[in-house]
Write an enzyme that holds these catalytic residues in place. Structure first.
Site, short mmCIF file in Angstrom:
data_model
loop_
_atom_site.label_atom_id
_atom_site.label_comp_id
_atom_site.label_asym_id
_atom_site.label_seq_id
_atom_site.Cartn_x
_atom_site.Cartn_y
_atom_site.Cartn_z
N HIS A 90 0.87 -1.18 0.00
CA HIS A 90 0.00 0.00 0.00
C HIS A 90 0.91 1.23 0.00
O HIS A 90 1.64 1.48 0.96
CB HIS A 90 -0.89 -0.01 1.24
CG HIS A 90 -2.05 0.95 1.15
ND1 HIS A 90 -1.89 2.31 1.16
CD2 HIS A 90 -3.39 0.72 1.05
CE1 HIS A 90 -3.08 2.89 1.08
NE2 HIS A 90 -4.01 1.94 1.00
N ASP A 91 0.84 2.00 -1.08
CA ASP A 91 1.78 3.11 -1.25
C ASP A 91 1.61 4.21 -0.21
O ASP A 91 2.60 4.74 0.31
CB ASP A 91 1.69 3.68 -2.67
CG ASP A 91 0.27 3.96 -3.13
OD1 ASP A 91 -0.68 3.75 -2.34
OD2 ASP A 91 0.10 4.38 -4.29
N THR A 120 -8.27 9.27 5.07
CA THR A 120 -8.26 8.14 4.16
C THR A 120 -7.15 8.36 3.14
O THR A 120 -6.68 9.49 2.97
CB THR A 120 -9.62 8.00 3.46
OG1 THR A 120 -9.61 6.85 2.61
CG2 THR A 120 -9.93 9.23 2.63
N SER A 121 -6.72 7.32 2.49
CA SER A 121 -5.62 7.45 1.52
C SER A 121 -5.92 8.51 0.49
O SER A 121 -5.04 9.26 0.05
CB SER A 121 -5.37 6.11 0.83
OG SER A 121 -4.92 5.15 1.74
N HIS A 169 -9.46 24.48 -49.53
CA HIS A 169 -9.69 23.15 -50.13
C HIS A 169 -8.48 22.67 -50.92
O HIS A 169 -8.60 21.81 -51.81
CB HIS A 169 -10.93 23.16 -51.03
CG HIS A 169 -12.16 23.66 -50.35
ND1 HIS A 169 -12.93 22.87 -49.54
CD2 HIS A 169 -12.74 24.89 -50.34
CE1 HIS A 169 -13.95 23.58 -49.06
NE2 HIS A 169 -13.84 24.81 -49.52
N SER A 293 17.84 11.29 -45.20
CA SER A 293 17.46 9.97 -45.69
C SER A 293 18.70 9.08 -45.70
O SER A 293 19.81 9.54 -46.00
CB SER A 293 16.87 10.06 -47.10
OG SER A 293 16.81 8.79 -47.71
N ARG A 333 -16.69 5.17 -4.01
CA ARG A 333 -15.27 5.00 -4.33
C ARG A 333 -15.05 3.72 -5.14
O ARG A 333 -15.62 2.68 -4.81
CB ARG A 333 -14.44 4.91 -3.04
CG ARG A 333 -12.94 4.60 -3.24
CD ARG A 333 -12.28 5.76 -3.91
NE ARG A 333 -10.82 5.71 -3.83
CZ ARG A 333 -10.01 5.91 -4.85
NH1 ARG A 333 -10.50 6.13 -6.06
NH2 ARG A 333 -8.69 5.90 -4.68
N THR A 339 -4.81 3.76 -11.00
CA THR A 339 -3.80 3.42 -12.01
C THR A 339 -3.81 4.42 -13.17
O THR A 339 -2.76 4.71 -13.74
CB THR A 339 -4.00 1.98 -12.52
OG1 THR A 339 -2.87 1.61 -13.32
CG2 THR A 339 -5.27 1.85 -13.34
#
Length: 460
Positions: A90-91, A120-121, A169, A293, A333, A339
């Site tokens: 858990h980070d 909370t986180s 065009h 090239s 949540r 992520t």
């Protein structure tokens, strides 16, 4: 075949690292963890400043030592957090444990239980992302974006009187000036600049479901929304009072949409400049030692603008996805944002790389005035618009009885190449007033640019 040593997957961390490395200061995992430490530290100071839960205000030296955990955050902390997270899986919890360890080292273990208190986180994460994204935008992306705008502005002013054949065009059309066309992009990009500069960066700090439930049960007498607001605004962020467990990410969606919009305008610039190069309006300046090239020695390829195109597309794809997905979280949540937000730096990285390519590319081209003049002189038929418009004005003023001026000029010019002599003969025979005829006889493709030059002044 022997295996390679560990390699980075993203070209942003490999081939293009030098162009985007400044973003890593904020939008990397390490940058995020440093911001998390900052939020945890400032919350400790907020609680102790109010003498909550038996604490006492820290003195100036103690606060400085705590804040030094942020300013001295480096490789040792990065490595230690990796070890901690390998156990916690858990980070944010790893960050909490790191801060607790440092409190013990600093002789502040008596306030250790206030670390991550009632948080909370997502209370930590949302503020950390707001801090890192705002810093990345203001310190890295916006300065490079402004440099591109200024490079374009300089060219718009330099080329404001350089008449060129327009190509609506893709076909020969009423002339403009190169400066006016570049000024269009400056004007568009500056509008978006103002919007990005004005974007809000919001934060919440209200517990597991946004209700301050744990806060209130721990100390009912405290005005927790007021404390939360002061805390969030003290970090330089706007306060969001109504949230679920997460801050709703609307400010992120708004920001990424604006950056993506700027990407698309820049993409339009890149394709236009590429086209001007291909038709000879811009010539490329050979770069010493460069190869265009692998087999055709004569070639100078417009790779800066092609690379910019591709990276702007990649950036918008990522940022559009973030803007679309971050605004949705199931009920109170879910973890879909966890992520996806780790790719914020990737979205900004490709945009920053494109800006770098555009800036370099603009320095490697110059206008070819001879080609512009030649193209104009080969397309006298474009004055058909001017002639039929003047005839209509003369008919309306009672100085001509020519029927259907548009059809008359269509018969003369559509699908044909005519020269100056053809138009002089045609205009000389027209039944219009002498003043109007004189204006038309003086007109050339290179002077038929209307107010293109003074329109550039709208950039001021």
């Amino acid at each position: 075949m022997s295996p390679l040593p560990p390699q980075v997957l993203s070209p942003l961390d490999g081939r293009y690292r030098a162009a985007v490395t400044e973003l890593g200061e904020y939008l990397s995992e390490a940058g995020l963890n440093r911001a998390r430490v900052q939020v945890e530290v400032e919350w400790l100071i907020t609680l102790t400043d109010r003498s909550l839960f038996g604490s006492a205000p820290l003195d100036t030296a103690q606060k400085a030592s705590l804040r030094a955990l942020v300013t001295t955050f480096g490789q040792a902390e990065i490595d230690e957090l990796a070890v901690l997270e390998a156990t916690t899986r858990h980070d944010v919890k790893a960050v909490e444990y790191l801060v607790r360890r440092r409190l013990n080292t600093l002789g502040l273990d008596h306030i250790a239980e206030l670390t991550h208190f009632a948080a909370t986180s997502e209370d930590i994460n949302n503020l950390s992302y707001a801090l890192t994204v705002s810093q990345a935008v203001r310190e890295v992306w916006l300065p490079k974006y402004r440099l591109v705008i200024e490079a374009l502005r300089s060219r718009a002013l330099e080329f404001r009187t350089d008449a060129m054949l327009a190509r609506t065009h893709g076909q020969p059309a009423t002339p403009t000036t190169m400066g006016k066309e570049l000024a269009v992009f400056v004007y568009r990009l500056e509008r978006i600049l103002k919007q990005v500069e004005a974007n809000e960066y919001l934060g919440k700090f209200s517990g597991a479901t946004g209700t301050f439930a744990a806060h209130v049960v721990a100390e009912p007498s405290v005005d927790w929304p007021a404390v939360s607001r002061e805390f969030v605004e003290g970090l330089g962020l706007g306060w969001n009072p109504l949230t679920t467990q997460i801050e709703s990410h609307d400010w992120q969606a708004e920001l990424y949409s604006k950056i993506s919009h700027s990407n698309r305008v820049l993409h339009n610039l890149a394709t236009d400049v590429w086209t001007y190069i291909s038709i000879g309006y811009f010539r490329q300046i050979p770069q010493v030692g460069a190869t265009g090239s692998s087999t055709m020695p004569h070639k100078i390829n417009p790779i800066r603008f092609e690379n910019a195109e591709a990276n702007l597309e990649l950036s918008s794809a990522i940022l559009d996805s973030l803007a679309a997905t971050l605004v949705t979280s199931r009920l109170q949540r879910d973890l879909t944002d966890s992520t996806t937000q780790r790719n914020i730096g990737v979205g900004f990285g490709h945009s920053l790389l494109a800006l770098d390519n555009l800036l370099r590319g603009m320095d490697e081209i110059d206008i070819d005035r001879a080609q512009l003049a030649s193209d104009l002189d080969s397309n006298w038929e474009i004055l058909g618009e001017a002639i039929q418009t003047v005839i209509r004005a003369e008919v309306s003023a009672g100085r001509s009885s020519i029927a259907d001026p548009y059809a008359l000029l269509k018969e003369l010019t559509r699908g044909k190449r005519i020269n100056r002599d053809d138009l002089v003969a045609f205009v000389s025979a027209l039944e219009i007033g002498d003043a109007a005829k004189a204006r038309l006889l003086e007109l050339t493709p290179s002077t038929y640019v209307g107010l293109a030059d003074p329109l550039v002044d709208y950039l001021a």
